[in-house]
Design a protein around this motif. Structure first.
Motif, short mmCIF file in Angstrom:
data_model
loop_
_atom_site.label_atom_id
_atom_site.label_comp_id
_atom_site.label_asym_id
_atom_site.label_seq_id
_atom_site.Cartn_x
_atom_site.Cartn_y
_atom_site.Cartn_z
N LEU A 203 0.82 -1.21 0.00
CA LEU A 203 0.00 0.00 0.00
C LEU A 203 0.85 1.26 0.00
O LEU A 203 0.52 2.23 -0.68
CB LEU A 203 -0.93 0.00 1.21
N SER A 204 1.94 1.24 0.78
CA SER A 204 2.83 2.41 0.80
C SER A 204 4.19 2.01 1.34
O SER A 204 4.34 1.00 2.03
CB SER A 204 2.24 3.53 1.66
N VAL A 205 5.17 2.83 0.99
CA VAL A 205 6.54 2.67 1.47
C VAL A 205 7.02 4.03 1.92
O VAL A 205 6.86 5.02 1.21
CB VAL A 205 7.49 2.14 0.38
N ARG A 206 7.59 4.07 3.11
CA ARG A 206 8.19 5.32 3.59
C ARG A 206 9.69 5.06 3.74
O ARG A 206 10.10 4.10 4.39
CB ARG A 206 7.60 5.74 4.92
N ARG A 207 10.48 5.92 3.13
CA ARG A 207 11.94 5.78 3.14
C ARG A 207 12.56 6.98 3.83
O ARG A 207 12.19 8.12 3.57
CB ARG A 207 12.45 5.69 1.70
N ARG A 208 13.53 6.69 4.70
CA ARG A 208 14.29 7.75 5.36
C ARG A 208 15.76 7.44 5.23
O ARG A 208 16.19 6.30 5.44
CB ARG A 208 13.90 7.85 6.82
N LEU A 209 16.54 8.46 4.92
CA LEU A 209 17.99 8.32 4.79
C LEU A 209 18.66 9.33 5.72
O LEU A 209 18.24 10.48 5.80
CB LEU A 209 18.42 8.58 3.35
N HIS A 210 19.70 8.86 6.41
CA HIS A 210 20.43 9.71 7.35
C HIS A 210 21.91 9.55 7.05
O HIS A 210 22.41 8.43 6.91
CB HIS A 210 20.14 9.31 8.80
N GLY A 211 22.61 10.68 7.03
CA GLY A 211 24.05 10.66 6.82
C GLY A 211 24.78 11.16 8.04
O GLY A 211 24.20 11.41 9.10
#
Length: 97
Positions: A86-94
């Motif tokens: 239904l949905s995908v939530r993506r988070r990226l941290h550097g």
């Protein structure tokens, strides 16, 4: 070091009990762990028969490698015929975060 997370909201197919739900969710979690060496678990919707939320986290030293692994994980889940993504939530941290 870079950290990426994915959160998948899934609608399960013909599932009528929590036991049947586990038989759908566990193989997905296990395959993601085995193929991509990521941390993954069911993180939401545990009391709902036909819904599941799976959370995933990965760490890499290279930004492009991290995004490649997350892309592959997303494609794997999306390709599973027994669930609807239904949905995908993506988070990226550097390092700067």
């Amino acid at each position: 070091m870079y950290v990426g997370t994915l959160s998948f909201d899934l609608l399960l197919g013909d599932v009528h009990s929590l036991k049947e739900k586990r038989s759908v969710v566990r193989p997905i979690v296990a395959e993601l762990q085995r193929k991509y060496a990521v941390s993954v678990a069911e993180v939401g919707g545990q009391n709902l028969h036909r819904r599941a939320e799976i959370g995933l986290a990965a760490v890499a030293g290279d930004w492009s490698h991290l995004t490649d692994v997350l892309d592959r994980c997303e494609r794997l889940v999306a390709a599973r015929p027994e669930v609807e993504l239904l949905s995908v939530r993506r988070r990226l941290h550097g390092d700067d975060d």
